[in-house]
Enzyme design. Structure first.
Site, mmCIF file in Angstrom:
data_model
loop_
_atom_site.group_PDB
_atom_site.id
_atom_site.type_symbol
_atom_site.label_atom_id
_atom_site.label_comp_id
_atom_site.label_asym_id
_atom_site.label_seq_id
_atom_site.Cartn_x
_atom_site.Cartn_y
_atom_site.Cartn_z
ATOM 1 N N LYS A 1 2.141 3.724 -4.248
ATOM 2 C CA LYS A 1 1.541 4.751 -4.279
ATOM 3 C C LYS A 1 2.259 6.017 -3.874
ATOM 4 C CE LYS A 1 -1.104 5.530 -0.367
ATOM 5 N NZ LYS A 1 -0.632 6.864 0.201
ATOM 6 N N ASP A 2 3.286 5.744 -2.968
ATOM 7 C CA ASP A 2 3.835 6.995 -2.570
ATOM 8 C C ASP A 2 4.944 7.412 -3.630
ATOM 9 O OD1 ASP A 2 2.541 6.801 -0.256
ATOM 10 O OD2 ASP A 2 4.053 6.073 1.108
ATOM 11 N N SER A 57 0.903 -1.284 -0.022
ATOM 12 C CA SER A 57 0.030 -0.101 -0.055
ATOM 13 C C SER A 57 0.779 1.291 0.069
ATOM 14 C CB SER A 57 -0.904 -0.011 1.308
ATOM 15 O OG SER A 57 -0.066 -0.113 2.458
ATOM 16 N N CYS A 58 2.286 1.168 0.320
ATOM 17 C CA CYS A 58 2.893 2.237 0.643
ATOM 18 C C CYS A 58 3.830 2.647 -0.834
ATOM 19 C CB CYS A 58 3.841 2.291 1.702
ATOM 20 S SG CYS A 58 2.663 2.107 3.366
ATOM 21 N N PHE A 59 4.914 1.684 -1.101
ATOM 22 C CA PHE A 59 5.734 2.183 -1.948
ATOM 23 C C PHE A 59 5.395 2.433 -3.497
ATOM 24 C CE2 PHE A 59 9.908 -0.056 -0.194
ATOM 25 C CZ PHE A 59 9.917 0.721 0.973
#
Length: 431
Positions: free
Chosen positions: A272-273, A268-270
């Site tokens: 998207k970010d 969910s992080c890498f």
């Protein structure tokens, strides 16, 4: 003790709430999903995360409670916004959930007496807190910004699968604030954590804090993509990429962390970010070539895995086992899992896919309802013409004899968890 409210009860919101309760704070979770609220109040974590079930069970009904009523935040001193900021097609973030949460929060604060601090814990691009959250909060609460209602940012650095440990043992805690009251209340919340760890406290501006989160994840993602690119070169020369990585990791300018080459990053992080950071850079008129390259390398890794499979097996009409569906071990999260492009690629090639994961099967079934799912890795391997290892669950490293049950024991290992041995046609992704 500080009375804290947290808007949002996903991975971040539930972890932060349960951990703060464990440190002695009184915590109220606010969520629009009644089933999530009911689960927390019953002592059950609404998300799969090691150690979280025990914390929620220990504190629910006492220092931890949940509600759908935003009015509950009036009895708290600090409210953390832990709401999702999903990616749009162009990589920019969708602030719909954050804006809706701020409106409801502001309306509730309109009748509160005294000062209140609102802390953005959601991952948002530079300028979002001051240009979007703060004005909307002031408008809906009808209160004076930086006098009656204060804003700050406190980015999270929690990894799924180790979020509880990460919260308790942070490398750093970052406060982005512009008033003394905001900084003092954030310190009161985090003092118990900081006192029991060796974490550095970074106190900075709001935009700087927002950027630190993106820069942190962008750097780590780029490091993984770089070592994967190096690993791909090693593969072409018959060089063991892991031995190379072990050696370069001894250089303290590089370190050994995030040097395991493989099928790439997801979650969910890498994804998207990094995409949001790239989109923000483009909007500002800058072309972030290295970050774009990191994304390109990551997107290429699943295709390389399928290319290696085709060196040994034409997947058309063949039964192919996919071992591992979660984006990483220790979680049931399949968001941006590398198994998704692997399964899509196999189906495009006419393969019959049988998939297995210890905990993520139900979540992947929502994405691919017509794929066959096995109840055990051994079942998935039985009579398969090939197997692709996508997630590095420990149990996959202990299969060994199960590969002998395959129709043809071709194993493409994307995480280096399977031991090479006679009787297996083995291909590592980058070695």
């Amino acid at each position: 003790m500080t009375h804290v409210s947290i808007v949002g009860s996903g991975y971040v919101g539930t972890t932060v709430a349960a951990c703060l309760a464990d440190y002695g704070h009184q915590v109220t979770n606010v969520d629009v999903d009644e089933s999530v609220v009911d689960a927390i109040n019953a002592g059950e974590s609404p998300v799969h995360e090691p150690g979280l079930d025990e914390l929620v069970a220990a504190h629910a009904g006492e220092r931890l409670r949940a509600t759908t009523d935003y009015a509950a935040i009036r009895d708290t001193d600090v409210t953390f916004l832990a709401l999702p900021t999903p990616a749009r097609e162009d990589g920019s973030i969708d602030l719909g959930a954050v804006e809706a949460g701020v409106r409801s929060l502001g309306e509730a604060l309109a009748t509160e007496d005294g000062d209140h601090l609102v802390v953005v814990k959601s991952t948002v691009t530079p300028g979002t807190t001051e240009e979007t959250v703060a004005p909307l909060l002031a408008e809906t609460s009808q209160r004076r910004l930086d006098e009656d209602v204060h804003v700050a940012t406190n980015p999270e650095f929690l990894r799924e699968g180790s979020a509880v440990s990460d919260f308790r043992n942070p490398d750093k805690v970052v406060f982005g604030a512009r008033t003394d009251l905001a900084r003092e209340r954030l310190r009161a919340v985090f003092d118990p954590i900081l006192a029991g760890s060796e974490a550095s406290l970074v106190e900075t501006g709001i935009r700087e804090a927002e950027t630190i989160k993106y820069a942190n994840n962008a750097f780590l993602a780029a490091k993984v993509s770089l070592v994967n690119d190096i690993g791909n070169v090693c593969k072409e020369y018959g060089v063991d990429a892991y031995e190379v990585a072990e050696a370069i990791g001894l250089d303290d300018r590089i370190s050994e962390r995030f040097l395991r080459s493989g099928v790439g990053w997801g979650g969910s992080c890498f994804p998207k970010d990094v995409a949001a950071f790239v989109a923000a850079a483009r909007e500002a008129g800058y072309d972030p070539a290295m970050l774009e390259a990191a994304i390109a390398v990551n997107d290429r890794q699943p295709r390389r895995m399928l290319d290696l499979l085709e060196r040994h097996v034409d997947p058309a009409g063949r039964r192919v086992a996919v071992l591992g569906l979660a984006f990483k071990p220790g979680t049931d999260d399949v968001r941006n899992s590398r198994a998704i492009p692997i399964i899509e690629g196999l189906r495009d090639r006419g393969a019959s896919v049988v998939a297995y994961d210890p905990v993520a099967t139900d979540n992947m079934r929502e994405r691919f309802p017509d794929v066959e799912y096995a109840d055990a890795a051994t079942e998935a391997l039985a009579d398969a013409d090939a197997a692709l290892v996508v997630t590095d669950w420990d149990e996959f490293g202990a299969l060994d004899a199960a590969f002998d049950r395959m129709a043809s024991p071709v194993v493409v290992d994307g995480r280096r968890v399977v031991e090479r041995r006679d009787g297996i046609t083995y291909e590592g992704l980058t070695w």
